[in-house]
Scaffold this active site. Structure first.
Site, short mmCIF file in Angstrom:
data_model
loop_
_atom_site.label_atom_id
_atom_site.label_comp_id
_atom_site.label_asym_id
_atom_site.label_seq_id
_atom_site.Cartn_x
_atom_site.Cartn_y
_atom_site.Cartn_z
N ASN A 1 -1.58 7.50 -10.64
CA ASN A 1 -2.35 7.57 -9.73
C ASN A 1 -2.32 9.17 -9.32
OD1 ASN A 1 -0.08 6.92 -8.52
ND2 ASN A 1 -0.88 6.15 -6.69
N TYR A 2 -1.27 9.91 -9.47
CA TYR A 2 -1.06 11.24 -8.99
C TYR A 2 -0.20 11.78 -10.00
CZ TYR A 2 -2.83 10.12 -4.45
OH TYR A 2 -3.74 10.04 -3.35
N ASP B 1 6.93 -2.51 -10.76
CA ASP B 1 7.93 -3.34 -10.94
C ASP B 1 8.89 -2.78 -11.82
OD1 ASP B 1 7.00 -4.99 -8.99
OD2 ASP B 1 5.94 -6.29 -10.51
N GLU C 1 10.23 5.10 -6.06
CA GLU C 1 9.13 4.72 -5.07
C GLU C 1 8.41 3.52 -5.75
OE1 GLU C 1 5.68 3.61 -3.70
OE2 GLU C 1 5.25 5.74 -4.13
N ARG D 1 -3.36 3.51 -4.14
CA ARG D 1 -2.49 4.25 -3.68
C ARG D 1 -1.58 3.36 -3.08
NH1 ARG D 1 -5.13 5.52 0.72
NH2 ARG D 1 -3.52 6.80 1.41
N CYS D 2 -0.16 4.10 -3.33
CA CYS D 2 0.98 3.13 -2.68
C CYS D 2 0.90 3.23 -1.13
CB CYS D 2 2.12 3.78 -3.22
SG CYS D 2 2.84 3.73 -4.90
#
Length: 523
Positions: free
Chosen positions: A169-170, A247, A264, A297-298
């Site tokens: 995602n980033y 995970d 993270e 997004r986390c």
């Protein structure tokens, strides 16, 4: 355009090369990995499928390059990082294009990610010079039972070879958040980009190449996780792993051995809304926090825990804002774009079906077209529904109505995640008490969860991660302490006593000289 002009050398035909020893190379495997465009669901790019032997060579080069880089002056390291940042920002357009096509990031957000990444690299260079340019001076008599006979000088030294694994995602920003701290601290770095986002990362790495970093210091290997994933994370040449993802990180932590870990691993960020909250502010932040980049997004808002007395009003306000969100391809800068893969879309749909079967209230009709899922607010969600606990990573947001603050805190803390959370109230005293009670790495008061600004500490509790990120924390995490202790023959305290000691030392030296001359002093 991607793979052209300045970036032409990273492409061979229709396959992007990997980066090692300061060169762009083709893998000896002669195999490739396809990158699927989330919008078209067709192959957009291809990257090299590197072999384990190529990983071995990369690790050996990284080890050699690091030894020389550690001796490079701090100012010179910072100078090269600033140069890379400038190149990155100058060539934001082709990198942003890759982000749009690889991960369906809206066009404006894609450009923002690249510019933010350049700013992060520059900030890290400056912060690194300050942090690493200082050490500590300790004296022994501060500990009971000791005289001042020892001076301890401490400094920070690099760990060695850092393995960086960013998420899809980033793929640029969360790559440089690992690369820049590693390099300014004197480490070498091996980057394993995500499959979706690999080409964006390769373009970013080329900016570091153009900045003139030494050969072997930065490497970027692409390939199948089944082939080189465990091989990388368990490689004896790795001295530290910085991972952002899901995970998989838990599995890595169990296999990595005795190396420092920075991880993270996602979250189920709760938004607790009290009765006195500004509901217009809450609704705006739920939209921003829950639906930006389609919820991938986390730190997205992933569950709303709202007091029953204000729930009806809040739900209506959020519904009204959802109705205004645009849905479509990332090229059109739509608010909601396709999720990253078909498997991701299928997982989200499974959560939605479970909620429907168990009686959740659908505030909008569930709609899906391929990987594109329309934004959906689920009201009256109960704890027995999967969506109450699992991370959808998509534009679906559950609302759980609560009757007390304690109920909201209990739900938040019952999660196996603990990344971030937020609380909305006009009572700052209540906000602080709730923040203290929430088992999360960060609590935002009257704003949606967020990673950043990038120099802020960023960390998770429980299954959300190990260690802390943010510029300063990452630099410190990628170094270790080296101590040098000076032992004095006599205690040293005041100037007067120090002078006496100097006379004693002079007498001792004179006696040694006399003994060496047969007891006769020279005049």
């Amino acid at each position: 355009m991607a793979g052209t002009g300045l970036f032409a050398e990273i492409l061979d035909g229709d396959v992007y090369k990997y980066y090692a020893d300061g060169e762009w190379k083709k893998s000896s495997s002669a195999k490739t990995v396809a990158i699927i465009n989330p919008t078209t669901r067709k192959t957009q790019y291809k990257v090299q499928a590197c072999t384990q032997e190529e990983v071995n060579k990369v690790m050996e080069s990284a080890k050699t390059a690091q030894k020389s880089w550690a001796k490079t002056p701090l100012w010179k390291r910072a100078e090269l990082l600033h140069k890379a940042a400038a190149i990155l920002k100058e060539h934001k357009a082709p990198i942003a294009e890759c982000l749009v096509k690889e991960i369906a990031k809206p066009a404006k957000d894609a450009v923002t990610e690249v510019v933010r990444s350049g700013d992060l690299v520059s900030y890290t260079a400056e912060e690194g010079v300050r942090i690493l340019g200082e050490g500590k001076f300790l004296v022994s008599d501060s500990f009971p039972g000791n005289e001042r006979t020892k001076y301890c000088l401490t400094s920070k030294i690099p760990l060695g070879v850092i393995l960086a694994i960013p998420p899809f995602n980033y793929p640029v920003n969360l790559a440089v958040s690992k690369i820049a701290p590693a390099l300014i601290a004197g480490n070498s770095l091996v980057l394993k980009p995500p499959t979706q986002g690999a080409v964006s990362a390769l373009h970013m790495v080329h900016c570091f190449h153009l900045a003139g970093f030494p050969k072997g210091l930065i490497s970027c290997v692409t390939g199948k996780g089944s082939e080189i994933g465990d091989f990388l994370t368990m490689h004896p040449g790795v001295n530290c792993i910085s991972f952002t993802g899901g995970d998989t990180g838990i599995a890595i932590s169990k296999k990595a051995g005795m190396v420092p870990l920075q991880m993270e691993l996602g979250g189920k960020d709760a938004c607790i809304v009290l009765e006195d909250a500004d509901l217009d502010l809450v609704a705006a932040n739920i939209i921003k926090g829950g639906f930006s980049y389609s919820g991938q997004r986390c730190t997205a808002v992933k569950v709303v825990l709202v007091m029953e007395s204000v729930a009806d009003v809040l739900v209506e306000k959020v519904k009204a804002k959802i109705a205004k969100l645009t849905v479509g391809p990332p090229e059109d800068d739509c608010d909601i774009t396709p999720v990253v893969s078909e498997s991701s879309a299928n997982f989200i749909e499974g959560l939605v079906k479970d909620a429907k079967e168990k009686g959740a209230t659908f505030c909008q009709e569930y709609k899906r077209d391929g990987n594109l899922i329309w934004p959906l607010l689920l009201d009256n969600v109960r704890p027995d529904m999967r969506i109450a606990w699992e991370e959808p990573f998509g534009p679906v947001l559950p609302v759980i109505r609560i009757n007390s603050i304690e109920e909201g805190i209990h739900h938040c803390n019952a999660s196996n995640f603990g990344l971030q959370g937020c609380v909305f109230t006009k009572d700052v005293n209540k906000a602080i008490l709730i923040s203290d009670a929430m088992e999360t790495g960060t609590v935002q008061i009257n704003s949606a969860p967020a990673r950043g600004p990038d120099h802020f500490p960023f960390q998770g509790l429980k299954d959300s991660g190990i260690g802390s990120q943010g510029v300063t924390n990452s630099i410190n995490m990628m170094t270790k302490i080296k101590s040098t202790v000076i032992n004095l023959p006599t205690p040293s305290y005041t100037m007067e006593n120090s002078a006496t000691s100097l006379y004693w030392l002079a007498d001792e030296e004179k006696n040694k000289n006399d003994a060496g001359n047969g007891g006769h002093s020279k005049l």
